[in-house]
Design a protein around this motif. Sequence first.
Motif, PDB file in Angstrom:
ATOM      1  N   THR A   8       2.361   1.572 -13.572  1.00  0.00           N
ATOM      2  CA  THR A   8       2.099   0.341 -14.164  1.00  0.00           C
ATOM      3  C   THR A   8       1.324  -0.234 -13.134  1.00  0.00           C
ATOM      4  OG1 THR A   8       3.998  -0.948 -13.758  1.00  0.00           O
ATOM      5  CG2 THR A   8       3.827   0.494 -15.799  1.00  0.00           C
ATOM      6  N   ILE A   9       0.535  -1.763 -13.364  1.00  0.00           N
ATOM      7  CA  ILE A   9       0.165  -2.485 -12.304  1.00  0.00           C
ATOM      8  C   ILE A   9       1.003  -2.910 -11.275  1.00  0.00           C
ATOM      9  CG2 ILE A   9      -1.223  -4.621 -11.868  1.00  0.00           C
ATOM     10  CD1 ILE A   9      -2.980  -4.066 -14.191  1.00  0.00           C
ATOM     11  N   ARG A  10       2.270  -3.404 -12.076  1.00  0.00           N
ATOM     12  CA  ARG A  10       3.264  -3.864 -11.102  1.00  0.00           C
ATOM     13  C   ARG A  10       3.868  -2.892 -10.098  1.00  0.00           C
ATOM     14  NH1 ARG A  10       7.589  -7.635 -12.002  1.00  0.00           N
ATOM     15  NH2 ARG A  10       7.023  -7.934 -13.949  1.00  0.00           N
ATOM     16  N   ASN A  11       4.126  -1.637 -10.521  1.00  0.00           N
ATOM     17  CA  ASN A  11       4.447  -0.767  -9.671  1.00  0.00           C
ATOM     18  C   ASN A  11       3.386  -0.283  -8.630  1.00  0.00           C
ATOM     19  OD1 ASN A  11       7.153  -0.499 -10.827  1.00  0.00           O
ATOM     20  ND2 ASN A  11       6.444   0.965 -12.227  1.00  0.00           N
ATOM     21  N   ASN A  12       2.314  -0.422  -8.840  1.00  0.00           N
ATOM     22  CA  ASN A  12       1.064  -0.172  -7.848  1.00  0.00           C
ATOM     23  C   ASN A  12       1.248  -1.266  -6.837  1.00  0.00           C
ATOM     24  OD1 ASN A  12      -1.114   1.904  -8.208  1.00  0.00           O
ATOM     25  ND2 ASN A  12      -0.655   1.446 -10.402  1.00  0.00           N
ATOM     26  N   VAL A  13       1.428  -2.305  -7.182  1.00  0.00           N
ATOM     27  CA  VAL A  13       1.535  -3.532  -5.969  1.00  0.00           C
ATOM     28  C   VAL A  13       2.871  -3.168  -5.435  1.00  0.00           C
ATOM     29  CG1 VAL A  13       1.464  -6.063  -5.872  1.00  0.00           C
ATOM     30  CG2 VAL A  13       0.369  -5.106  -7.731  1.00  0.00           C
ATOM     31  N   VAL A  14       3.890  -3.086  -6.115  1.00  0.00           N
ATOM     32  CA  VAL A  14       5.132  -2.596  -5.337  1.00  0.00           C
ATOM     33  C   VAL A  14       5.014  -1.681  -4.389  1.00  0.00           C
ATOM     34  CG1 VAL A  14       7.679  -1.909  -5.512  1.00  0.00           C
ATOM     35  CG2 VAL A  14       6.757  -3.650  -7.160  1.00  0.00           C
ATOM     36  N   HIS A  15       4.413  -0.581  -4.976  1.00  0.00           N
ATOM     37  CA  HIS A  15       4.048   0.537  -3.827  1.00  0.00           C
ATOM     38  C   HIS A  15       3.339   0.166  -2.737  1.00  0.00           C
ATOM     39  CE1 HIS A  15       2.623   4.623  -2.547  1.00  0.00           C
ATOM     40  NE2 HIS A  15       1.625   3.913  -2.369  1.00  0.00           N
ATOM     41  N   CYS A  16       2.261  -0.562  -3.101  1.00  0.00           N
ATOM     42  CA  CYS A  16       1.449  -1.101  -1.751  1.00  0.00           C
ATOM     43  C   CYS A  16       2.103  -1.743  -0.839  1.00  0.00           C
ATOM     44  CB  CYS A  16       0.124  -1.946  -2.306  1.00  0.00           C
ATOM     45  SG  CYS A  16      -1.018  -0.978  -2.807  1.00  0.00           S
ATOM     46  N   VAL A  17       3.061  -2.768  -1.299  1.00  0.00           N
ATOM     47  CA  VAL A  17       3.811  -3.546  -0.233  1.00  0.00           C
ATOM     48  C   VAL A  17       4.881  -2.779   0.339  1.00  0.00           C
ATOM     49  CG1 VAL A  17       5.432  -5.485  -0.229  1.00  0.00           C
ATOM     50  CG2 VAL A  17       3.699  -5.774  -1.691  1.00  0.00           C
ATOM     51  N   MET A  18       5.470  -1.668  -0.279  1.00  0.00           N
ATOM     52  CA  MET A  18       6.466  -0.969   0.558  1.00  0.00           C
ATOM     53  C   MET A  18       5.956   0.078   1.368  1.00  0.00           C
ATOM     54  SD  MET A  18       9.346   1.307  -1.948  1.00  0.00           S
ATOM     55  CE  MET A  18       9.888   0.139  -2.879  1.00  0.00           C
ATOM     56  N   ALA A  19       4.582   0.570   0.956  1.00  0.00           N
ATOM     57  CA  ALA A  19       4.145   1.586   1.815  1.00  0.00           C
ATOM     58  C   ALA A  19       3.399   1.107   3.106  1.00  0.00           C
ATOM     59  CB  ALA A  19       2.884   2.301   0.853  1.00  0.00           C
ATOM     60  N   GLU A  20       2.848  -0.324   2.748  1.00  0.00           N
ATOM     61  CA  GLU A  20       2.269  -0.799   4.100  1.00  0.00           C
ATOM     62  C   GLU A  20       3.371  -1.276   5.001  1.00  0.00           C
ATOM     63  OE1 GLU A  20      -1.098  -4.188   4.232  1.00  0.00           O
ATOM     64  OE2 GLU A  20       0.654  -5.373   3.970  1.00  0.00           O
ATOM     65  N   PHE A  21       4.338  -1.807   4.641  1.00  0.00           N
ATOM     66  CA  PHE A  21       5.300  -2.220   5.783  1.00  0.00           C
ATOM     67  C   PHE A  21       6.372  -1.356   5.840  1.00  0.00           C
ATOM     68  CE2 PHE A  21       8.724  -5.074   7.542  1.00  0.00           C
ATOM     69  CZ  PHE A  21       7.950  -5.506   8.282  1.00  0.00           C
ATOM     70  N   TRP A  22       6.832  -0.704   5.154  1.00  0.00           N
ATOM     71  CA  TRP A  22       8.069   0.071   5.156  1.00  0.00           C
ATOM     72  C   TRP A  22       7.527   1.812   5.422  1.00  0.00           C
ATOM     73  CZ3 TRP A  22       8.489  -4.310   2.583  1.00  0.00           C
ATOM     74  CH2 TRP A  22       9.686  -5.150   2.829  1.00  0.00           C
ATOM     75  N   ALA A  23       6.513   1.984   5.247  1.00  0.00           N
ATOM     76  CA  ALA A  23       6.172   3.659   5.704  1.00  0.00           C
ATOM     77  C   ALA A  23       4.940   3.615   6.665  1.00  0.00           C
ATOM     78  CB  ALA A  23       5.736   4.245   4.251  1.00  0.00           C
ATOM     79  N   HIS A  24       3.800   3.064   6.137  1.00  0.00           N
ATOM     80  CA  HIS A  24       2.533   3.263   6.958  1.00  0.00           C
ATOM     81  C   HIS A  24       2.760   2.455   8.286  1.00  0.00           C
ATOM     82  CE1 HIS A  24       0.179   4.146   3.255  1.00  0.00           C
ATOM     83  NE2 HIS A  24       1.012   5.219   3.497  1.00  0.00           N
ATOM     84  N   HIS A  36      -6.081   2.581   2.081  1.00  0.00           N
ATOM     85  CA  HIS A  36      -4.901   2.754   0.923  1.00  0.00           C
ATOM     86  C   HIS A  36      -5.037   1.677   0.012  1.00  0.00           C
ATOM     87  CE1 HIS A  36      -0.739   2.764  -0.496  1.00  0.00           C
ATOM     88  NE2 HIS A  36      -0.969   3.711  -0.606  1.00  0.00           N
ATOM     89  N   LEU A  37      -5.153   0.392   0.518  1.00  0.00           N
ATOM     90  CA  LEU A  37      -5.132  -0.858  -0.436  1.00  0.00           C
ATOM     91  C   LEU A  37      -6.676  -0.807  -1.388  1.00  0.00           C
ATOM     92  CD1 LEU A  37      -4.054  -3.755   2.104  1.00  0.00           C
ATOM     93  CD2 LEU A  37      -2.829  -2.323   0.304  1.00  0.00           C
ATOM     94  N   GLN A  38      -7.601  -0.216  -0.815  1.00  0.00           N
ATOM     95  CA  GLN A  38      -8.761  -0.102  -1.481  1.00  0.00           C
ATOM     96  C   GLN A  38      -8.678   1.088  -2.634  1.00  0.00           C
ATOM     97  OE1 GLN A  38     -11.005  -1.905  -1.703  1.00  0.00           O
ATOM     98  NE2 GLN A  38     -11.439  -2.964   0.319  1.00  0.00           N
ATOM     99  N   ASP A  39      -7.995   2.077  -2.174  1.00  0.00           N
ATOM    100  CA  ASP A  39      -7.553   2.946  -3.317  1.00  0.00           C
ATOM    101  C   ASP A  39      -6.828   2.355  -4.584  1.00  0.00           C
ATOM    102  OD1 ASP A  39      -6.747   5.346  -4.660  1.00  0.00           O
ATOM    103  OD2 ASP A  39      -5.292   6.117  -3.239  1.00  0.00           O
ATOM    104  N   HIS A  40      -5.795   1.521  -4.207  1.00  0.00           N
ATOM    105  CA  HIS A  40      -4.882   0.983  -5.450  1.00  0.00           C
ATOM    106  C   HIS A  40      -5.443  -0.033  -6.125  1.00  0.00           C
ATOM    107  CE1 HIS A  40      -1.106   3.497  -5.152  1.00  0.00           C
ATOM    108  NE2 HIS A  40      -1.648   3.710  -3.694  1.00  0.00           N
ATOM    109  N   ALA A  41      -6.557  -0.847  -5.416  1.00  0.00           N
ATOM    110  CA  ALA A  41      -7.216  -1.705  -5.951  1.00  0.00           C
ATOM    111  C   ALA A  41      -8.186  -1.141  -7.049  1.00  0.00           C
ATOM    112  CB  ALA A  41      -8.392  -2.411  -4.856  1.00  0.00           C
ATOM    113  N   ALA A  42      -8.679  -0.125  -6.786  1.00  0.00           N
ATOM    114  CA  ALA A  42      -9.550   0.692  -7.687  1.00  0.00           C
ATOM    115  C   ALA A  42      -8.770   1.255  -8.957  1.00  0.00           C
ATOM    116  CB  ALA A  42     -10.264   2.055  -7.166  1.00  0.00           C
ATOM    117  N   VAL A  43      -7.517   1.587  -8.679  1.00  0.00           N
ATOM    118  CA  VAL A  43      -6.558   2.039  -9.584  1.00  0.00           C
ATOM    119  C   VAL A  43      -6.200   0.848 -10.586  1.00  0.00           C
ATOM    120  CG1 VAL A  43      -4.289   2.984 -10.129  1.00  0.00           C
ATOM    121  CG2 VAL A  43      -5.615   4.003  -8.191  1.00  0.00           C
TER     122      VAL A  43
END
Length: 495
Positions: free
Chosen positions: A315-331, A424-431
């Motif tokens: 969902t859109i929510r889970n895309n945003v959660v993923h971006c926050v999680m990936a940006e700080f806790w992974a990438h 990665h953020l641009q990718d999810h913005a398109a999604v």
Amino acid sequence: MINQIPWLTHDKYDTAIAQSAESGKPILIYFHSSGCTGCRTLAENTLSDKAVIEPILNQTIPVWVEVESDKPDPRISELVGSHIFIMSPTLQLISSTGDIYHKFLGSPLHTRLDLGYTRVHHDIEGELPVNEFLAQLDVAMGKWNLFNNQYATSSQFFNKVLRESKRETLSHKEADYWNDVAKEAGAYPEDQQHLTFASAAPLAAEVMKFCQILQTIPDSELMIDWKGEPIKGWEHYTDCLREFVFGVYQALVDFSIETKIALRKDARELTKAQEILREWQISYRELQGTLVGLKGRDLDKQHLGVNFSLGKQRTIRNNVVHCVMAEFWAHGSSIRQALAGIRNGISEQTATTKQPVVETWEKYGPPPFNFGTMAQLLDVSESKHKVLIEEFVDVTDEELEKGYGWWEGTPVTIRFRLNRMGWHLQDHAAVIETIAERIGRVRSETERLTARLYSALGRIEGELVGLPKAEQLTITKDIVEIVKERRLTLKEIYT
């Protein structure tokens, strides 16, 4: 039969889909690994308890996926690749069409790694005792009913959790959030609130306030004669709301250009790494621009309705959660580890897949959950994003080209890892834009104009990368006042 439950295994997943569709029960999918202590505890203790077995069988179609196998199994890879997204819980409740309704918080967390994202690494073992599992199952069934418009039934599940679980548990907190939505028959209470970030800098906060007003104005107002005073310098061009908005846009763009020129006169050039951070900052704001005008219901709508992707229907929510999680806790954590290794002369061969995520978790706390208001989530994002920008501004040109491994097996340059933060953020913005179209959320023109202002904000912030906070506040003082003045004008006319 495993642990007294007749689990369907990964090779019988099509059977699970058929049974779910026929019975109307959701699928409870469990990703197990014998090498994961938390997984073994969950399977041997919690999932073997008699108090757990009955509700699992009565309410769900249970599926067991063994993520470790002696030889490659395409079906396991397909299921793992579809359901493990940066520290995903091992237990998930999904529909026969692949929609993910709930992830059991507190259970062991997996990170999906390697080329093709099919190998699973267990970063946080987790613990889900019987009482908390039952509460999480009730939350899951509450969400299942909520998103199928069975509001009274969903509220019954949530109220049960609120009565029987402790306030500090994740199940209680999540049930409390979703119960408010159920009581409003699917309407989200926060939709009536303004989106403000406590951690936003003055310029960002002022632009966001302007955008909050703008996005509520109907498109029919865009070309009507302007009711206020014309913008200074735009006397011949402020004849409608559209031009007033672009006057604000141009003020932001002009300021970014003037700032760049002024800083260069002071012999201050951005380093290569800072140029990358500049682009990353623009991408960060443009992602936020894709969320303009979306309501809570939009954030949680499923959008494909077929199971060909087996759970890839974030969902859109889970895309945003993923971006926050990936940006700080992974990438971000992988770059932090790489820089520490390079600066301390540690070979990239000593890097581990577990270390960066666990250290980030221990130092900064756990990543955000996929419930709560979007304002709360974006506020977490804002504060953590700033930490990363400040950490990476001093990366040298030499360090930028050095390589360091994480899960890849071979060194990957700091340049690539930093660049990834932006695309990665641009990718999810398109999604997110694609999902908005799929769910029938047609953007108004004022919402589209608002998104342009977020991009212009990112341009200014990008030019300030590397400067001390106090200096940034001094530099932006005038543009903050300009945007504030125009916001108050907009407010006077349209609210």
